[in-house]
Design an enzyme around this catalytic site. Structure first.
Site, PDB file in Angstrom:
ATOM      1  CG  ASP A  99      -3.396   0.972   6.698  1.00  0.00           C
ATOM      2  OD1 ASP A  99      -2.184   0.804   6.449  1.00  0.00           O
ATOM      3  OD2 ASP A  99      -3.971   2.070   6.622  1.00  0.00           O
ATOM      4  CG  HIS A 252      -7.732  -2.206   4.965  1.00  0.00           C
ATOM      5  ND1 HIS A 252      -8.099  -1.504   3.825  1.00  0.00           N
ATOM      6  CD2 HIS A 252      -7.643  -1.289   5.968  1.00  0.00           C
ATOM      7  CE1 HIS A 252      -8.234  -0.217   4.134  1.00  0.00           C
ATOM      8  NE2 HIS A 252      -7.962  -0.064   5.412  1.00  0.00           N
TER       9      HIS A 252
END
Length: 717
Positions: A99, A252
């Site tokens: 993400d 991430h």
């Protein structure tokens, strides 16, 4: 001038002075485009519409049980009919999802690691990061990875309206299309986790996305790698809850230091591969066609246009900031120069022993060019009748059609001569008066102006110095009772008279006001009189006299009260002519930059100052307002307003000082804040329009401002 020439100039004037909405259209469009580019740049840098607030968890009464108890992949595309469907990742299968990227620092390292292990992953990217890192998006697509949307600004959509949600998705798709030529059917909301964390606030977002064709993958395991808990903790959190179970893992690749993520990723891959797991994208786990699909035609070109414009805005920003710094430097530099030099000028001229030379007592010729001045001409002549200096007055009627000349004749004043001539413009009228003048000192004034009894005497005293060739008087607004009159009054005192004190000290006075100025006949004859080469004949002749070696000074006590335009239409016409004519005069005398002697001094000091303070700074000054709007609407309203208030206070202090030097009552300054918001913007647009006319080579002629005759006698300061 022939009838054909007059008709041609009249037609050209009507074209250049079109209706105000048409004049305003191009400058306002330019400023609106600048503001839009700032907003685009702010979007790309995640400064605009950035919302870090997160919705609090509430009840789950509207979330279907099959979603709460199902797998991490939610398909709400048929929720209105058959209801949402949940999918689990098949056993012995892992989906690696990342993400918040792509990041120019961490995403390439993650891509290299995935390529080394021949693994495809799913990247949920934000639109702002996509615009900033287009090469990485293309690298992700080229590497066979899957891309999903993670909104444009990383806002918690549970707090937003459907309009905002649609905008976030649409802008993200535009960015993807522009940089990689693809759209994606995957969408993961920011701040989401497992499907059983959905509640009554977040589930409507999933339904809305599903209704618009998006599949929503949540997660099985949240590694919390963004907290940097340590490599071992990240690896442990990524492991399946039971042996062999399928797993959708959240990591991430942007948003901070992701060194632990990169290190942990290597260990996660090695450990899960050793346990017999295969790695796949979300679409591959579902056995579906790829979620990232190519786009063509209008969507593709719309995306490219969006990205090109955004990248241009990002590149443009440093230039705009640099120009803003130039504006600030010029404005503050001008303020400092005016304060210092105006103070020195005032102290010098007010010393008890100060004198230009022997008192000037010789008679003076006063020239009044008049074109349709029936409302004002009587007041003008009556004010001269009480002059305490010997004068002759010559009124040059330039083909008036309203009976101006008849009024002059009917007054039958013994010191007034009337010259009638066909209409040819102000410069030809003044040249006719110069030729008919009896005396060597010539005062020029407008037909809408009134003098105080001492004005002529104060105006000609500097001619006691034989080096002085011309004198600028102190023009004041007589009709200052209205709001627009008060604004012009502030401008005259602050912008014109304070400037003239500064230019006097530097001996580079660029303009003698047409309302009140005096000349030696010798100086006028040496430069060929008044020229019709420009619309600002007063500015043109002033520069010519300076270049000829004469000194030009400012006489602050030579006050003249003029009737300023009473409406925006007439104000526009006047200032359009002034600014355009000044540019013409500067261009006409441009060769003085390379000349020697006095002309060279003016060319290398005076012309640059006039250009910087009178053209460049005002042309760039709207940037201040554009950045002000940008700051108030999109960035930090309180800080922006405080900065604006500080600038306004500084300008107010300078204006108060200028009023004090001029002996004016400062109560008109209460309108200064409104002047800065309205009047100043109008002057910017006038200057911009004049610049466009100058660049395109247009030509104007002497324009008549409608007068009311309300300035009947000198107004006490």
């Amino acid at each position: 001038m022939s009838r054909h020439q007059r008709r041609r100039q009249s037609v050209l004037r009507s074209r250049l002075l079109a209706a105000p909405p048409l004049r305003l259209f191009m400058p306002l469009c330019l400023l609106a485009c600048l503001l839009a580019l700032l907003v685009l740049r702010g979007l790309a840098q995640n400064e605009v519409f950035h919302d870090e607030q997160i919705a609090e968890s509430i009840d789950k009464t509207t979330v279907p049980p099959e979603v709460l108890n199902g797998g991490p992949i939610v398909d709400a595309r048929g929720a209105d009919n058959a209801g949402p469907v949940s999918y689990r990742v098949p056993d012995h299968t892992v989906v690696l999802s990342f993400d918040d990227g792509p990041s120019p620092e961490w995403t390439p390292k993650i891509l290299d690691l995935l390529a080394a292990h021949h693994i495809h992953a799913s990247f949920f990217v934000t639109g702002s990061m996509t615009c900033r890192n287009p090469d990485l998006i293309r690298k992700i697509v080229a590497g066979g990875h899957e891309i999903g949307l993670h909104t444009f600004t990383h806002a918690d959509l549970a707090r937003q309206s459907h309009t905002r949600i649609a905008w976030e998705l649409a802008q993200s798709q535009l960015a993807l299309a522009g940089v990689a030529g693809v759209h994606s059917a995957l969408f993961r909301p920011p701040y989401s986790s497992t499907a059983n964390a959905l509640d009554d606030a977040s589930y409507p977002v999933i339904k809305y996305a599903g209704a618009h064709g998006y599949l929503t993958p949540f997660i099985d395991s949240d590694t919390d790698d963004w907290k940097r808990p340590g490599v071992d903790s990240i690896v442990q959190a990524a492991m399946p809850n039971r042996p062999g179970a399928g797993e959708l893992i959240l990591l991430h690749d942007a948003g901070g230091d992701r060194s632990q993520t990169v290190t942990a990723l290597e260990k996660i891959i090695v450990k899960l591969q050793a346990e017999g797991y295969r790695f796949a994208t979300i679409s591959e786990t579902l056995g579906a066609s790829p979620a990232t699909v190519p786009v063509h035609g209008i969507p593709l070109w719309a995306g490219k246009a969006f990205v090109w414009t955004t990248r241009f805005a990002v590149v443009l920003m440093p230039l705009l900031v640099g120009l803003l710094a130039v504006v600030g430097f010029l404005n503050f530099g001008r303020f400092a120069l005016m304060i210092v030099l105006a103070t020195v000028h005032a102290r010098r001229s007010r010393r008890p022993d100060f004198a230009w030379g022997p008192p000037v007592t010789e008679p003076v010729t006063v020239l009044i060019p008049a074109y349709n001045e029936r409302e004002c001409i009587a007041n003008t002549l009556n004010s001269l009748a009480v002059s305490d200096h010997p004068i002759e007055v010559i009124v040059i009627d330039d083909g008036s059609t309203d009976g101006t000349a008849d009024i002059v004749e009917a007054m039958d004043l013994p010191f007034v001569r009337l010259i009638r001539k066909v209409n040819g413009g102000k410069s030809t009228a003044l040249n006719a008066g110069i030729a008919a003048a009896t005396h060597d000192l010539i005062v020029m004034m407008d037909g809408d102006t009134v003098f105080e009894p001492s004005t002529v005497r104060a105006l000609v005293q500097p001619f006691g110095d034989p080096a002085v060739g011309a004198v600028a008087g102190n023009a004041k607004v007589g009709n200052r009772q209205t709001l627009i009159g008060a604004w012009q009054h502030i401008e005259y005192v602050l912008g014109f008279n304070l400037d003239r004190r500064m230019y006097d000290m530097l001996n580079i006075m660029p303009t003698i006001p047409g309302a009140v100025g005096a000349f030696r006949r010798d100086a006028l004859q040496r430069v060929g009189g008044m020229s019709d080469d420009t619309l600002a004949e007063d500015c043109d002749v002033t520069m010519a006299i300076l270049c000829d070696g004469w000194r030009i000074v400012y006489a602050e006590h030579a006050r003249a009260w003029t009737e300023a335009p009473a409406g925006f239409q007439q104000l526009w016409s006047q200032r359009y002519r002034w600014s355009y004519g000044t540019m013409q005069a500067m261009w006409k005398h441009r060769r003085s930059v390379t000349d020697r002697g006095p002309a060279g001094r003016f060319g290398r000091l005076g012309l640059p100052m006039v250009a910087l303070f009178g053209v460049v700074a005002p042309l760039l000054a709207p940037l201040i307002d554009v950045f002000f709007l940008y700051g108030v609407l999109f960035v930090d309203a309180p800080r922006t307003i405080y900065a604006w208030a500080g600038f306004l206070l500084l300008q107010g202090a300078l204006a108060w000082y200028a009023f004090r030097l001029d002996g004016e009552k400062p109560w008109h300054l209460v309108t200064l804040p409104v002047q800065q918001l309205v009047y100043r913007q109008l002057m910017y647009i006038v200057l911009l329009q004049s610049s466009i006319t100058a660049i395109t080579g247009g030509r104007l002629r002497w324009q008549k401002i409608r007068r009311t005759g309300e300035v009947a006698a000198p107004v006490e300061a």
